[in-house]
Design an enzyme around this catalytic site. Structure first.
Site, mmCIF file in Angstrom:
data_model
loop_
_atom_site.group_PDB
_atom_site.id
_atom_site.type_symbol
_atom_site.label_atom_id
_atom_site.label_comp_id
_atom_site.label_asym_id
_atom_site.label_seq_id
_atom_site.Cartn_x
_atom_site.Cartn_y
_atom_site.Cartn_z
ATOM 1 N N ASP A 479 -4.075 -1.161 4.064
ATOM 2 C CA ASP A 479 -4.939 -0.285 3.288
ATOM 3 C C ASP A 479 -6.072 0.279 4.150
ATOM 4 O O ASP A 479 -6.365 -0.226 5.239
ATOM 5 C CB ASP A 479 -5.513 -1.049 2.089
ATOM 6 C CG ASP A 479 -5.695 -0.168 0.864
ATOM 7 O OD1 ASP A 479 -5.749 1.060 1.013
ATOM 8 O OD2 ASP A 479 -5.799 -0.725 -0.247
ATOM 9 N N ASP A 547 -3.276 5.705 -6.088
ATOM 10 C CA ASP A 547 -3.791 4.605 -6.895
ATOM 11 C C ASP A 547 -3.602 4.868 -8.379
ATOM 12 O O ASP A 547 -3.743 3.951 -9.197
ATOM 13 C CB ASP A 547 -5.283 4.389 -6.613
ATOM 14 C CG ASP A 547 -5.524 3.582 -5.349
ATOM 15 O OD1 ASP A 547 -4.570 2.951 -4.858
ATOM 16 O OD2 ASP A 547 -6.663 3.586 -4.855
#
Length: 729
Positions: A479, A547
């Site tokens: 990430d 997301d």
């Protein structure tokens, strides 16, 4: 041959399956762009016109011909300093502070195979690809500056790649102030430009605008390719559709800041170009030093935008992605984030794994919160040591427990970041990018580590290896959750180098991880889709697409993503409802159908809270996905409707040989006593008959592609359909 040079005309001609590209060294040594379009033969020099267009269009001193001006002529590698007042690819400043150069042709070389770029991702060739490389050297005698233009030709993939290497062969410092990799100059035409814009949680939505007189651009100043704009664009004829009209694409194989421009000039000529962002970029080259402009993948279609997508899907899936996972089915996983957030223990994760195993899933991924003092997002980043009290042992111990219930095991990491409240930052505050004397800008309570530094990369590599070497880790979610704001490295006085060198450092770290753990599946992520680009796909064959897991929004996000990237790279999960971002509730069946359009399918919810009916739906979804996964991963993808405007969002996968097809649809709008809805597939074998797998009904391929397939009437909101067809041979 895919590459040829005509010495008498001084033209270079590149051929792919459906395109011809031609350029010419003119009588004055300048490299002109002649043609990129449908397959053609002969010398296209006739396309270039010469006229005295007034003294406002300057000509080089040694030319002395008022009909000749680089301000009008189509160029292959435009630079600032020889009279072209349009946007250049190259802008340099000499040691004396003056701007400008004058690049003339020196030599060229045609060689078999595809070039590589040191330290940067790029398309690669394998045996049997019939790839070739064209290298053209331009030079400026005054500065001692040399530019090597690189062209990679992949005929079967119908793409041409471009990159450039700028080398200082002079005796003084030269500073590169702007460097882009490729441009296309069109002497005529009315075009639309399609870019892929958005924001965090709504990435890569197509934006189509006419190219008018003046300039337009998209790009990223964020130190990453960004959620806001994607480094891929399509130029097309104004009337072009999915299946008609000419279209050209540029896709940047780079994960940092970029700039993509389109300009229509005073004579209604059009230039499109792509390369490094020039904001905060100023790269000095001492004698003997060089800088590489990252690769751009170009493709042309004479028959609509759809073919551009097919070309890019193939080459990125097969010749950008690497490793054993490139061609392999990806595990169906459960990610712990929306199930547990930071609140978990090893026992809780094992219980979740047991539930996942009972539903037929393949892997458990332990998300954020497993290391250091990381029980919230304010602390702990940089300390990649497992919290053994929380996990009930080491990461390897937990992995073994998960393996014992029949699942693989993965972890989440964010190695490029550090919290101020961490042991790493307390020991090495100078390792973070920060401007001395200025309070740093925080994002998610974290700073960005200076990956331009070898000592920082070495530390991260050692920390990650200490975890991965324990064994039992099959998957890593990598990430990156903030932009770079404070651009300052403690190890250089030339801060204009930092953002570019940061990306070289990231690629170096990823290459070391990939080389040491070749069987490890890495999924890229950056606040979801903030680094969804071909550069990252060279190291991570799949990327968390957004997301936002709301199925209605995902229809648009995945639709836009499909223009430039293969579905095999799309990470898509079924999440809980109401959705945590939109608050929308959508039936589990529709959520599954939408998520199955990604080649990295999984779940992101608390399986322990599901009732028996929901569990049975998930078992069915997983079983269905295993039957169609090869089509999603390898098939030709067709956008049958635009989900932003259509009552029915529809898409299709067809095997390359046409034997199988999967037609998917989700009803997004319902009116009272509404009309019947038809989905019209494409890509079937003309003249063939197809059998629907679910009930054995047979259909004419020609009739299906003409009138379509009716959906159930009436169809309710978010009713979803998946029709599998097999050709009757």
């Amino acid at each position: 041959m895919s590459l040829s040079y005509d010495a008498s005309a001084r033209t270079f001609t590149i051929s792919t399956a459906a395109s011809t590209y031609q350029m010419k060294v003119d009588a004055h040594g300048y490299l002109l762009h002649l043609y990129y379009g449908a397959l053609a033969t002969g010398d296209m020099s006739y396309l270039v016109t010469y006229a005295d267009r007034s003294g406002m269009c300057g000509c080089p001193h040694d030319v002395a011909d008022r009909t000749y001006s680089l301000d009008v002529l189509p160029q292959e590698f435009p630079f600032q300093g020889a009279g072209d007042m349009r946007s250049p690819l190259l802008l340099v400043r000499g040691e004396d502070g003056t701007f400008g150069c004058d690049l003339r042709y020196v030599s060229h070389e045609i060689r078999p195979g595809k070039y590589g770029l040191p330290g940067l991702p790029s398309v690669y060739a394998q045996d049997g690809d019939d790839a070739e490389t064209l290298s053209i050297t331009l030079a400026d005698e005054r500065l001692g500056l040399e530019v090597e233009l690189l062209y990679g030709v992949m005929p079967a993939y119908d793409v041409i790649t471009r990159a450039a290497v700028v080398t200082n062969r002079g005796e003084g410092r030269v500073t590169v102030e702007k460097l882009q990799s490729a441009c296309l100059d069109f002497v005529s035409g009315d075009f639309d430009l399609i870019t892929f814009d958005g924001r965090h949680a709504m990435e890569r939505r197509p934006s189509r605008r006419p190219v008018m007189n003046g300039s337009m651009s998209v790009g990223s100043r964020r130190g990453m390719s960004s959620n806001q704009y994607n480094p891929m664009m399509v130029l097309c004829d104004r009337p072009a559709t999915e299946t008609s009209g000419r279209a050209w694409s540029m896709s940047f194989v780079y994960s940092g800041g970029f700039l993509a421009e389109a300009e229509r000039d005073q004579y209604e000529q059009t230039r499109v170009q792509m390369g490094l962002d020039d904001d905060l970029f100023s790269y000095p080259l001492e004698p003997g030093e060089k800088i590489v402009a990252p690769e751009v993948i170009m493709s042309f279609s004479p028959a609509g935008i759809e073919r551009i997508s097919h070309n890019l899907h193939r080459v990125i899936r097969e010749r950008v992605c690497r490793g054993p996972w490139r061609d392999s089915p990806r595990p169906v996983l459960i990610n712990s984030w929306e199930a547990c957030y930071f609140d978990f223990t090893g026992d809780k994760l094992v219980a979740l794994a047991k539930k996942a195993a009972s539903l037929g899933l393949d892997m458990l991924v332990m998300d954020d919160g497993w290391f250091g003092a990381r029980n919230d997002d304010h602390r702990g980043l940089g300390d990649w040591k497992p919290n053994m009290a929380k996990l009930g042992g080491s990461v390897a111990d937990l992995a073994r427990r998960v393996n014992e219930v029949g699942l693989g095991f993965g972890i989440w990491v964010e190695p490029e970041m550090v919290n101020e409240d961490s042991d790493l930052f307390r020991a090495h505050p100078d390792w973070a990018l920060a401007i001395p004397g200025k309070a740093p800008v925080l994002g998610r309570d974290q700073l960005v580590l200076d990956l331009s530094r070898a000592d920082v990369r070495d530390n991260l590599f050692e920390q990650l290896c200490a975890v991965l070497d324990q064994g039992g880790i099959d998957y890593v979610k990598w990430d990156y959750n903030r932009s770079i704001v404070d651009v300052h490295s403690r190890v250089t006085s030339d801060q204009g180098k930092v953002l570019y060198d940061y990306m070289l450092g990231l690629y170096d770290l990823l290459e070391r991880i990939v080389s040491r753990y070749p069987d490890l599946l890495i999924e890229g992520c950056s606040a979801g889709g903030g680094r969804f680009d071909a550069g990252m796909l060279h190291y991570t064959p799949q990327i968390w697409t957004s997301d936002n897991t709301d199925a209605r929004n995902r229809l648009e996000i995945q639709y836009g993503t499909s223009f430039g990237y293969p579905c095999s790279a799309v990470g898509a999960h079924v999440s809980a409802c109401p959705n945590e971002i939109t608050g929308r509730t959508i039936p589990l069946g529709a959520r599954g159908t939408v998520a199955m359009a990604g080649g990295a399918f999984g779940y992101e919810l608390d399986l322990m809270e599901l009732n028996d009916r929901a569990c049975e739906i998930i078992r069915t979804q997983v079983a269905t996905y295993r039957k169609v996964e090869h089509l999603v991963r390898e098939g030709l993808f067709y956008r049958l409707s635009d989900p932003k405007d259509a009552d029915v969002a529809a898409w299709e996968f067809v095997s390359e040989d046409g034997r199988e097809a999967l037609v998917c649809a989700v009803v997004t709008r319902v009116d009272g006593y509404g009309k019947a809805q038809y989905v019209v597939p494409r890509g079937l074998t003309p003249g063939a008959t197809y059998r629907m797998v679910s009930n054995g009904s047979e259909f004419s391929a020609d009739a299906l592609m003409d009138m379509g397939l009716p959906l159930t009437v009436p169809a309710g909101p978010y009713e979803n359909f998946m029709y599998r067809f097999e050709r009757v041979d």
